[in-house]
Design an enzyme around this catalytic site. Structure first.
Site, PDB file in Angstrom:
ATOM      1  N   HIS A  28      43.718   3.624  35.303  1.00 45.25           N
ATOM      2  CA  HIS A  28      42.857   4.806  35.441  1.00 45.25           C
ATOM      3  C   HIS A  28      41.713   4.521  36.417  1.00 45.25           C
ATOM      4  CE1 HIS A  28      41.162   8.652  34.257  1.00 45.25           C
ATOM      5  NE2 HIS A  28      39.972   8.063  34.203  1.00 45.25           N
ATOM      6  N   ARG A  86      29.364  45.064  41.609  1.00 42.65           N
ATOM      7  CA  ARG A  86      30.706  44.705  41.160  1.00 42.65           C
ATOM      8  C   ARG A  86      31.745  45.717  41.636  1.00 42.65           C
ATOM      9  NH1 ARG A  86      31.023  46.822  35.118  1.00 42.65           N
ATOM     10  NH2 ARG A  86      29.148  48.093  35.061  1.00 42.65           N
ATOM     11  N   SER A 113      35.852  45.528  33.819  1.00 37.63           N
ATOM     12  CA  SER A 113      34.400  45.415  33.989  1.00 37.63           C
ATOM     13  C   SER A 113      34.029  44.960  35.398  1.00 37.63           C
ATOM     14  CB  SER A 113      33.829  44.418  32.975  1.00 37.63           C
ATOM     15  OG  SER A 113      33.951  44.912  31.658  1.00 37.63           O
ATOM     16  N   GLU A 134      38.984  30.503  32.037  1.00 40.79           N
ATOM     17  CA  GLU A 134      38.456  30.347  33.389  1.00 40.79           C
ATOM     18  C   GLU A 134      38.830  29.012  34.025  1.00 40.79           C
ATOM     19  OE1 GLU A 134      36.673  33.912  31.981  1.00 40.79           O
ATOM     20  OE2 GLU A 134      36.910  31.958  30.996  1.00 40.79           O
ATOM     21  N   HIS A 183      27.737  40.541  36.504  1.00 47.48           N
ATOM     22  CA  HIS A 183      26.821  40.537  35.363  1.00 47.48           C
ATOM     23  C   HIS A 183      25.972  39.256  35.340  1.00 47.48           C
ATOM     24  CE1 HIS A 183      30.157  43.251  34.314  1.00 47.48           C
ATOM     25  NE2 HIS A 183      29.246  43.947  33.644  1.00 47.48           N
ATOM     26  N   ASP A 191      25.868  43.736  24.985  1.00 44.63           N
ATOM     27  CA  ASP A 191      26.963  42.856  24.584  1.00 44.63           C
ATOM     28  C   ASP A 191      26.481  41.516  24.043  1.00 44.63           C
ATOM     29  OD1 ASP A 191      28.665  44.800  25.330  1.00 44.63           O
ATOM     30  OD2 ASP A 191      29.461  43.808  27.100  1.00 44.63           O
TER      31      ASP A 191
END
Length: 207
Positions: A28, A86, A113, A134, A183, A191
């Protein structure tokens, strides 16, 4: 009765396919010597196999990307127009996608959104839904970039924090990916703070 919806678990082996490295301790983060690298590459080509001895097909050959796509269309907004950033992003993405076939869009299950569903409706074959993952979305975008595509991955800005390592490594390799976070402030207060890219001390005190 138990129903297995996902099949057998994945089995990962470090250095898979290289006889003197696969599943061995002490490799490694260790660079190969010139001779070791040549031996490893020889073992991986052209019949690379996975750690469970399954063949890994070579990537298909792609034509060189068409970089001479011409001028992108200019925005149609007038001075004084009030447009959410957006939505302006999504409208623009769909417009340039019409003239540049390299452009693909990826979503983190926020397309209604971020308005990236505008691209989906026009070019469904060039849209990939990565859902609430993500890390995976940034990885998929990086993969698209290596294949000559220009990927635009969008989600709420704060959710990119889940993918910091993928973003960092993509930056190291100078991957041609476009990450679009919406956002970015506190305007989505209804939210809750988990959706915000920026939290006030008052928000933090409420957990």
């Amino acid at each position: 009765m138990t129903i297995d919806l996902f099949g057998p678990p994945a089995k990962s082996l470090k250095g898979a396919g290289i006889s003197f490295i696969q599943d061995q301790e002490g490799w490694h983060g260790k660079p190969l010597s010139k001779e070791e690298a040549e031996r490893a590459i020889a073992e991986l080509r052209p019949t690379a196999k996975s750690g469970v001895n399954l063949p890994i097909p070579a990537p298909t050959q792609l034509p060189p990307p068409k970089n001479d796509v011409g001028a992108y269309p200019t925005p149609a907004y007038k001075l004084g127009d009030l447009v959410a950033t957006r939505e302006a992003f999504a409208v623009r993405l769909a417009r340039i996608g019409a003239v540049d076939q390299r452009i693909v869009a990826l979503d983190g299950d926020t397309k209604n959104s971020t308005y990236s569903d505008k691209f989906l409706k026009k070019f469904p074959s060039r849209f990939t839904e990565c859902f609430i993952a993500e890390q995976n979305m940034v990885g998929v975008a990086t993969g698209f970039a290596t294949r000559g595509k220009v990927p635009f991955a969008s989600t709420f800005a704060t959710f990119f924090s889940r993918a910091f390592d993928q973003v960092r490594v993509a930056g190291i390799s100078r991957s041609n990916i476009k990450l679009v976070g919406s956002h970015v402030g506190v305007s989505i207060g209804e939210d809750g703070p988990s959706q915000m890219a920026w939290r006030t001390s008052h928000d933090a005190s409420r957990g």
